[in-house]
Design a protein around this motif. Structure first.
Motif, mmCIF file in Angstrom:
data_model
loop_
_atom_site.group_PDB
_atom_site.id
_atom_site.type_symbol
_atom_site.label_atom_id
_atom_site.label_comp_id
_atom_site.label_asym_id
_atom_site.label_seq_id
_atom_site.Cartn_x
_atom_site.Cartn_y
_atom_site.Cartn_z
ATOM 1 N N TRP A 1 0.831 -1.210 0.000
ATOM 2 C CA TRP A 1 0.000 0.000 0.000
ATOM 3 C C TRP A 1 0.860 1.252 0.000
ATOM 4 N N TYR B 1 0.525 4.228 -2.704
ATOM 5 C CA TYR B 1 0.372 5.620 -2.292
ATOM 6 C C TYR B 1 1.418 6.487 -2.987
ATOM 7 N N ALA C 1 4.330 10.945 4.505
ATOM 8 C CA ALA C 1 2.915 10.618 4.664
ATOM 9 C C ALA C 1 2.646 9.146 4.381
ATOM 10 N N SER C 2 3.328 8.577 3.390
ATOM 11 C CA SER C 2 3.097 7.168 3.076
ATOM 12 C C SER C 2 3.653 6.254 4.157
ATOM 13 N N ALA D 1 3.985 7.112 7.356
ATOM 14 C CA ALA D 1 3.150 7.301 8.541
ATOM 15 C C ALA D 1 1.825 6.546 8.429
ATOM 16 N N GLY D 2 1.294 6.435 7.244
ATOM 17 C CA GLY D 2 0.017 5.758 7.066
ATOM 18 C C GLY D 2 0.141 4.341 6.550
ATOM 19 N N SER D 3 1.316 3.733 6.670
ATOM 20 C CA SER D 3 1.528 2.419 6.079
ATOM 21 C C SER D 3 0.977 1.269 6.911
ATOM 22 N N THR E 1 -0.119 -0.447 11.054
ATOM 23 C CA THR E 1 0.198 -0.462 12.474
ATOM 24 C C THR E 1 1.602 -1.008 12.688
#
Length: 67
Positions: free
Chosen positions: A3, A7, A50-51, A53-55, A57
Motif C-alpha cells: 500500500w 500511495y 505521509a506514506s 506514517a500511514g503504512s 500499524t
C-alpha cells in the motif's frame, strides 16, 4: 509495503500533474529552475513521510530464544 508503494505512485502522478499545470500556466518560468527543484524535493519528501506514517500499524515482535 504494497500500500505504501501504491500511495507513492498515486502521489507521484498528482505531483506530475501539478507540475504540468504550473508549467502550462507559465508559473515555473517566473520562479526559476532552482526553486522549482527545491519545491519538487520538498513535495516528494512530504509524500514519503505521509506514506510511511500511514503504512499500517507498528507492532513489536518478541522472539523467545531457547539455549
Amino acid at each position: 509495503m504494497k500500500w505504501m508503494r501504491m500511495y507513492l505512485v498515486g502521489y507521484s502522478i498528482v505531483l506530475v500533474g501539478l507540475i504540468s499545470a504550473l508549467w502550462k500556466m507559465g508559473v515555473l518560468e517566473r520562479v526559476g529552475p532552482a526553486w522549482t527543484v527545491i519545491g519538487i524535493v520538498i513535495a516528494i519528501g512530504l509524500g514519503v513521510m505521509a506514506s510511511v506514517a500511514g503504512s499500517g500499524t507498528k507492532e513489536t515482535v518478541e522472539i523467545d530464544q531457547k539455549r
